[in-house]
Design an enzyme around this catalytic site. Structure first.
Site: not given
Lengths: 290, 154
Positions: B78, B81
């Site tokens: 991700c 993230c």
């Protein structure tokens, strides 16, 4: 690190990229495929001075070719988040994170309208990013893709490949979906749920869903860079095209009306020249954008 | 650059206090498996901080023994993230031992993601005295968390 990252590949973004390179700055242009732009589909443009009757396709191709000739770097990914940290701006796009001294937002006019239930269930089943969150549903979970972007079919196919049970909802029939993905045509959508999403209501039908991926062509400015000052959905800028976030500029339709090509080109140019100037000043004075 | 939390070798050693500036050296050391060298290195640091890797096994203990805690749900696939991690690293530096910073790798601790209905990442949950006081999905800037933490420091 780049000098300038431009987000958005319409007229404003392309003008900004070309002008950034003209000022000898390294430029990364992060955007969808230019053929996905709604301008690309315009058959005739009558109000672009000097070129009456030019098609959107022709104009965009000329701009893209100019940018390529100017050696702008292209990154064909959708940007999801931008932050300003320690005098640098970080951009997450697709599965990459890039950083730059300045960022120019040329993200076009995003529809400010969300579906009923969309905002309250964001993060509890509603997601805007298949590559970010698809893996959370990979073990045969039911996901519904709301295809509002040109590449939504690809994203739906990706979710199918990683093992999600996918239903695809769009307002027109979709083509190119993998076998096993059900296609639903519906206009009125509503996200249903309690603690988390349970279904998408599509016209009169309820589609049971563990997750709902709402895929639009552009991310709303407030989702892309939380805290950015807006005025009625448009990004607030000054004459230098600076936004409320230091180091971040905006240009084109995302700064508001008039939504016209020549205004976008001018703002893109202005943003790039001012960004370049402030980078030069910063290097000279040895201080950051903070 | 990958922020601290997304490195698997760091997770294995998450009980070892980590100073941000030492991160690159730490990567090299841990990659070589020279744990003893590494430990000696950290002993020399004056101010230490800890980013705790939470699992189903330690979550409740950590939750009840810490006053104010930020929990960042993330995964290495991700990209946003990684941005969130950069922000949390700065907050960890700024708040030191006043706030506990923790991470949940959703690939390793899916039960925790399920328990808190975390269905999109990054998601950051803030707990005070074991009680959930804030939940943010998607990326939020550092000053948002500073306001939140400052209001809850007592």
């Amino acid at each position: 690190m780049y000098d300038i990252i431009v987000i958005g590949g319409g007229p404003a973004g392309l003008a900004a990229s070309i002008n950034g390179k003209n000022r000898n700055k390294s430029v990364l242009l992060c955007s969808n495929d230019y053929r996905d732009s709604y301008l690309y589909k315009a058959a005739r443009i009558e109000n672009y001075p000097g070129r009456p009757g030019i098609s959107g396709k022709e104009l965009l191709e000329e701009l893209v070719n100019h940018a390529k000739k100017a050696e702008v770097e292209f990154l064909q990914e959708k940007a999801f988040a931008v932050i300003s940290l320690d005098g640098q701006i970080y951009v997450s796009a697709g599965d990459k994170v890039e950083n730059a001294r300045r960022v120019i937002l040329a993200i076009g006019m995003a529809s400010p309208n969300k579906f009923p239930g969309e905002a309250p269930f964001l993060g509890r089943g509603v997601s805007y990013c298949a590559t970010c969150d698809g893996m959370l549903y990979r073990n045969g979970k039911k996901v519904t893709v709301v295809g509002k972007a040109e590449n939504s079919v690809e994203e739906a196919n990706y979710l199918n490949e990683i093992g999600c049970q996918v239903t695809f909802v769009s307002d027109k029939p979709a083509f190119g979906l993998k076998e096993g993905i059900e296609s639903v045509v519906a206009k009125r959508l509503e996200v249903m749920g309690k603690d988390a999403v349970t279904a998408l209501k599509a016209d009169d039908r309820e589609i049971p869903s563990d997750g709902i991926f709402i895929l639009r062509n552009s991310v709303a400015p407030s989702d892309l860079l939380p805290g950015l000052e807006l005025d009625g959905g448009a990004i607030t800028v000054n004459r230098r095209m600076e936004t409320s976030v230091p180091g971040v500029y905006a240009a084109g339709d995302c700064t508001g009306r008039p939504l016209q090509i020549s205004k976008s080109l001018g703002e893109g140019q202005s943003a790039a020249l001012n960004a370049a100037e402030s980078i030069d000043l910063e290097k000279k004075e040895g201080k950051s954008a903070r | 650059m990958y922020p601290a939390g997304s490195n698997s070798s760091l997770i294995l050693m998450s009980s070892v206090p980590v100073k941000r500036g030492a991160f690159l050296e730490f990567l090299v050391f841990s990659a070589m498996g020279t744990f003893s060298l590494c430990a000696a290195y950290f002993k020399e640091e004056e101010k230490m901080m800890e980013i705790i890797n939470l699992t189903e096994a330690n979550f409740d203990t950590v939750l009840t023994t810490n006053n104010l805690m930020l929990v960042d749900f993330w995964a290495d696939w991700c990209a946003p993230c990684r941005l969130m991690s950069l922000v949390l690293d700065r907050l960890a530096e700024q708040y030191g031992d006043q706030v506990t910073m923790a991470k949940v790798n959703v690939d390793q601790a899916l039960e925790l993601a399920v328990r808190f209905h975390v269905l999109a990442i990054p998601t950051v949950l803030t707990f005070k005295k074991g009680k959930l006081i804030d939940r943010q999905t998607g990326f939020m800037p550092g000053n948002f968390y500073m306001d939140l933490l400052n209001a809850n420091l007592t």
